[in-house]
Scaffold this active site. Structure first.
Site, mmCIF file in Angstrom:
data_model
loop_
_atom_site.group_PDB
_atom_site.id
_atom_site.type_symbol
_atom_site.label_atom_id
_atom_site.label_comp_id
_atom_site.label_asym_id
_atom_site.label_seq_id
_atom_site.Cartn_x
_atom_site.Cartn_y
_atom_site.Cartn_z
ATOM 1 N N HIS A 42 -9.433 46.774 -19.401
ATOM 2 C CA HIS A 42 -9.947 46.045 -20.563
ATOM 3 C C HIS A 42 -11.400 46.424 -20.806
ATOM 4 O O HIS A 42 -11.961 47.267 -20.106
ATOM 5 C CB HIS A 42 -9.711 44.541 -20.440
ATOM 6 C CG HIS A 42 -10.417 43.864 -19.300
ATOM 7 N ND1 HIS A 42 -11.775 43.906 -19.123
ATOM 8 C CD2 HIS A 42 -9.927 43.106 -18.279
ATOM 9 C CE1 HIS A 42 -12.102 43.201 -18.057
ATOM 10 N NE2 HIS A 42 -10.995 42.721 -17.517
ATOM 11 N N CYS B 54 -9.894 36.856 -5.751
ATOM 12 C CA CYS B 54 -11.092 37.500 -5.163
ATOM 13 C C CYS B 54 -10.705 38.392 -3.994
ATOM 14 O O CYS B 54 -11.500 39.210 -3.554
ATOM 15 C CB CYS B 54 -12.069 36.467 -4.629
ATOM 16 S SG CYS B 54 -12.766 35.381 -5.858
ATOM 17 N N CYS C 70 -11.572 28.019 -7.195
ATOM 18 C CA CYS C 70 -12.437 29.197 -7.200
ATOM 19 C C CYS C 70 -13.044 29.290 -8.606
ATOM 20 O O CYS C 70 -12.327 29.208 -9.607
ATOM 21 C CB CYS C 70 -11.616 30.446 -6.898
ATOM 22 S SG CYS C 70 -12.424 31.955 -7.447
ATOM 23 N N HIS D 155 -11.741 32.411 -10.688
ATOM 24 C CA HIS D 155 -10.327 32.511 -11.083
ATOM 25 C C HIS D 155 -9.679 31.187 -11.469
ATOM 26 O O HIS D 155 -8.526 31.177 -11.904
ATOM 27 C CB HIS D 155 -9.525 33.216 -9.978
ATOM 28 C CG HIS D 155 -10.005 34.615 -9.752
ATOM 29 N ND1 HIS D 155 -10.927 34.948 -8.793
ATOM 30 C CD2 HIS D 155 -9.740 35.756 -10.436
ATOM 31 C CE1 HIS D 155 -11.188 36.239 -8.867
ATOM 32 N NE2 HIS D 155 -10.487 36.751 -9.855
ATOM 33 N N LYS E 118 -15.065 33.998 -19.785
ATOM 34 C CA LYS E 118 -14.794 35.252 -19.100
ATOM 35 C C LYS E 118 -13.407 35.771 -19.516
ATOM 36 O O LYS E 118 -12.490 34.974 -19.690
ATOM 37 C CB LYS E 118 -14.809 34.947 -17.598
ATOM 38 C CG LYS E 118 -14.941 36.154 -16.752
ATOM 39 C CD LYS E 118 -14.828 35.804 -15.288
ATOM 40 C CE LYS E 118 -14.290 37.029 -14.586
ATOM 41 N NZ LYS E 118 -13.834 36.822 -13.255
ATOM 42 N N LYS F 227 -6.397 37.280 -18.340
ATOM 43 C CA LYS F 227 -5.064 37.327 -18.918
ATOM 44 C C LYS F 227 -4.561 35.919 -19.227
ATOM 45 O O LYS F 227 -3.959 35.676 -20.256
ATOM 46 C CB LYS F 227 -4.106 37.981 -17.912
ATOM 47 C CG LYS F 227 -3.826 39.433 -18.263
ATOM 48 C CD LYS F 227 -2.615 39.968 -17.522
ATOM 49 C CE LYS F 227 -2.739 39.835 -16.016
ATOM 50 N NZ LYS F 227 -1.766 40.544 -15.233
HETATM 51 N N1 MSP Z 1 -11.164 46.313 -6.788
HETATM 52 C C1 MSP Z 1 -12.354 45.564 -6.845
HETATM 53 C C2 MSP Z 1 -13.560 46.460 -6.688
HETATM 54 C C3 MSP Z 1 -13.611 47.260 -5.417
HETATM 55 S S1 MSP Z 1 -14.970 48.334 -5.392
HETATM 56 C C4 MSP Z 1 -15.009 48.895 -3.851
HETATM 57 C C5 MSP Z 1 -12.450 44.847 -8.197
HETATM 58 N N2 MSP Z 1 -11.709 45.347 -9.183
HETATM 59 S S2 MSP Z 1 -11.630 44.739 -10.680
HETATM 60 O O1 MSP Z 1 -10.563 45.459 -11.328
HETATM 61 O O2 MSP Z 1 -11.515 43.332 -10.652
HETATM 62 O O3 MSP Z 1 -12.933 45.191 -11.396
HETATM 63 C C6 MSP Z 1 -14.099 44.413 -11.317
HETATM 64 C C7 MSP Z 1 -15.174 45.099 -12.114
HETATM 65 O O4 MSP Z 1 -14.745 45.306 -13.474
HETATM 66 C C8 MSP Z 1 -16.444 44.266 -12.261
HETATM 67 O O5 MSP Z 1 -17.272 44.370 -11.138
HETATM 68 C C9 MSP Z 1 -17.044 44.902 -13.481
HETATM 69 O O6 MSP Z 1 -17.601 46.126 -13.137
HETATM 70 C C10 MSP Z 1 -15.824 45.123 -14.353
HETATM 71 N N3 MSP Z 1 -15.542 43.955 -15.179
HETATM 72 C C11 MSP Z 1 -14.431 43.186 -15.164
HETATM 73 N N4 MSP Z 1 -14.536 42.248 -16.146
HETATM 74 C C12 MSP Z 1 -15.711 42.380 -16.786
HETATM 75 C C13 MSP Z 1 -16.308 41.777 -17.916
HETATM 76 N N5 MSP Z 1 -15.750 40.780 -18.577
HETATM 77 N N6 MSP Z 1 -17.497 42.273 -18.335
HETATM 78 C C14 MSP Z 1 -18.107 43.324 -17.729
HETATM 79 N N7 MSP Z 1 -17.558 43.921 -16.664
HETATM 80 C C15 MSP Z 1 -16.418 43.405 -16.108
HETATM 81 O O7 MSP Z 1 -13.198 43.894 -8.293
#
Ligand code: MSP
Length: 639
Positions: free
Chosen positions: A19, A130, A144, A147, A296, A299
């Protein structure tokens, strides 16, 4: 020898589709990497997918396919979306890659052999979203915060990493390096967390509960905890411990993450690295969240924004520009299609696009489709040149500081300066005057030469559009990556091809705004309108000014209030009290620019005089200061 820059994005969970949030992190990483490349640095850019753990096992079960089939599909979606968004990474890692798995096991064995991993019974609250155990104080009303679900209670035997032994070292490391975690508010957040005793980290899951993971090399009844596996992707992708890529790039690693995964990166990760004998990262850069419809993206809430749909609306490069420009780095920002279009029409269509198109068209028309001769430069040109020399240095500085929105604001300002220069010198009038041909040439040469610099500066952000603009200046596309930021390098007499419109103005929103109520016949305010509405006359009474916070402290005995001394360019400082202490530390506000309602009746809050109000956005959870353009001086009026 050139400087080296290795940048990583988080590896995204392969449990749901990409996304706009994932796109943001990856696009800004791509922009930073392209800028560094342009500065002559030797760069490497890693992204990928995180494919183990309970969350993914559950998603695969729900889809009724095997975890591997499931992650193959989602990982492929991530892999395919990056080129579509003009992201050029050097490597895409998957944690199901056998090489990565081997290396994770090597690290686990090493730390185990050092006696830093032990087995004990554990009872705790696990959040699957998380993928970690939460402390009681991280819960709000039992849920949490990230979430909005109640964590699951587990009591089981598990292996633990002696992370607590690294607490003092970690605090010292953070304190000795102000810039290690950027922006500062996140550094402060981590230090605050480290005020409490650091617990040992649970690094295993019993196979009775989860099999979808990397087996512990010293106990086949367990798999490793997903974060222990995931974080190691960063050195593993380079071939830790001894491959040439690792040796070359690892000492220069910069991690880009969202604020949701600060704890795992700023606390767990450095301790893991230290224990594994791997040098710690150079810098952790943390950005805020894109908020959609007030909360935030998730889904369950149904407010997820698809980057591909947005790209179809305005084009990929303008979307990249908007994402990089409209989020004050480190803070949260709102994503709406309306804001996207306002930025597109304002910065791209009216300012930058218009400048490029009119400079080229006027030169073609008056100088036989060629770049005119420089001629004699007057004071106006010299002034513009020095603003550009300063502006380019500022952009470089902002990029090196990871202050992307400021770099882009600076470039837009430089473009406005050239537009102003054209309006003042009025080449269309010079074209009609006798004996003004040389002057006309100088003006148009100067405008084109400044356009050249703007195109170069914007190439990392909008690579495809700037390639087109570069060609319109008569260059071949490939030379855009090997350019110099000096004044006067545009070759006189270079052929100028017909420019194609880069950013045609977009008039309508796809979503029809709610139609306004029919005005009543006599045009007076209909009675059913809310009492909150103001007339223009009423609104014009509100005075908004740019201010700079010169000093700031907490109001005694108040958790919420901060007391600032604000410069509004009046020759004295205003005393202003604001309820933002839960979101900002007093010391972090000093030096920041704010927007102030400057004609409020003074009042006393907790006995402290308040002579104005600082504007903030409010997403229902936290306040975020509204920033004026960074070049605006204290006292500038906002209309
Ligand atoms: N798999 C772990 C990360 C492991 S790194 C060793 C994870 N994945 S995630 O798919 O949930 O991605 C999280 C990351 O996606 C956030 O840290 C950020 O970089 C990005 N974002 C997810 N939602 C976001 C927003 N709404 N806005 C900006 N960035 C966001 O956590």
């Amino acid at each position: 020898m050139s400087k080296i820059f290795y940048i990583t994005t988080p590896i995204f969970y392969a449990n749901s589709h990409p996304h706009i949030g994932h796109a943001y992190t990856t696009i800004v990483s791509d922009i930073f990497r392209r800028f560094r490349k342009l500065f002559g640095e030797d760069t490497y850019f890693l992204t990928g997918t995180d494919e183990h753990g309970q969350k993914i096992a559950e998603a695969a079960k729900n889809a009724d396919i095997s975890p591997l089939e499931f992650v193959d599909q989602i990982s492929q979606e991530f892999r395919e979306i990056w080129p579509e968004l003009h992201v050029e990474h050097d490597q895409f890692i998957r944690t199901t890659d056998p090489k990565h798995k081997d290396r994770v096991q090597k690290v686990l064995q090493k730390i185990y052999d050092q006696g830093e991993i032990y087995l004990r019974e554990y009872e705790g609250l696990y959040c699957v979203g998380c993928e970690r155990f939460l402390d009681e104080d991280e819960l709000v009303e039992g849920l949490c915060q990230d979430h909005q679900v109640a964590p699951q209670h587990y009591k089981e035997e598990n292996y633990f990493f002696k992370m607590s032994a690294y607490q003092d070292w970690l605090i010292q490391t953070i304190q000795e390096n102000d810039e290690w975690i950027y922006p500062k508010r996140y550094r402060n957040e981590v230090l605050q967390f480290l005020n409490e005793p650091l617990q040992d980290l649970c690094i295993s899951r019993p196979k009775s509960r989860l099999t979808w993971g990397i087996e512990l090399p010293f106990d086949s009844n367990f798999v490793t905890y997903v974060w222990f596996d995931a974080l190691l992707n960063y050195p593993n992708a380079l071939g830790w411990p001894d491959e040439p890529l690792y040796q070359k790039y690892w000492p220069h690693v910069h991690h880009m993450i969202g604020k949701d995964i600060l704890k795992t990166h700023a606390v767990y990760w450095p301790c893991m690295l230290k224990a594994a004998g791997i040098p710690i990262f150079q810098k952790l850069t943390v950005h805020g969240f894109w908020i959609s419809s007030g909360s935030k993206m998730s889904k369950t809430v149904g407010n997820v924004i698809d980057p591909l749909a947005m790209k179809d609306r305005v084009g990929v490069d303008p979307l990249r520009y908007f994402l990089a420009r409209d989020m004050s780095f480190g803070e949260d920002a709102n994503f709406t299609e309306e804001l996207l279009l306002v930025r597109y029409n304002g910065d791209l269509a009216n300012n930058i696009g218009n400048l490029i198109s009119r400079s080229i068209s006027m030169s073609r028309k008056n100088f036989n489709n060629q770049v005119p001769y420089k001629g004699n430069l007057e004071d106006l040109e010299k002034e513009l040149h020095s603003s550009f020399v300063e502006g380019i240095a500022q952009v470089n500085q902002f990029v090196l500081e990871f202050n992307l929105h400021r770099a882009l604001a600076q470039i837009a300002l430089m473009s406005s300066l050239v537009n102003k220069y054209i309006d003042e010198t009025a080449p269309w009038k010079l074209a009609k005057e006798e004996n003004a041909r040389e002057r006309l040439g100088s003006v148009l040469y100067t405008a084109l030469d400044m356009v050249r610099l703007i195109v170069q500066l914007l190439a990392p952000v909008m690579p495809e559009k700037m390639k087109i603009a570069w060609e319109s200046l008569g260059y071949s596309q490939e030379t855009l990556s090997a350019t110099k930021f000096e004044i006067g390098l545009l070759p006189e007499g270079q052929a100028l091809p017909q420019p194609s419109p880069l950013f045609p103005k977009i008039k309508e929103l796809t979503e029809t705004p709610t139609p306004p109520k029919e005005p009543s016949a006599n045009n007076s305010t209909p009675s059913e309108f809310s009492e909150n509405q103001l007339t223009i006359e009423e609104f014009s009474k509100v005075e908004l000014k740019v201010g700079k916070i010169v000093a700031c402290e907490n109001v005694k005995k108040s958790k919420k209030l901060l007391h600032s001394q604000v410069d509004l360019g009046e020759g004295r400082l205003r005393s202003i009290v604001s309820g933002i202490a839960e979101c900002y530390k007093a010391e972090d506000l000093v030096g920041r620019q704010v927007i102030v309602v400057s004609n409020l009746k003074p009042a006393k809050l907790r006995g402290v005089l308040s002579e104005g109000m600082i504007l903030c956005t409010d997403n229902g959870q936290e306040f975020s200061i509204v920033e004026p353009h960074h070049d605006a001086l204290p006292g500038t009026t906002i209309r």
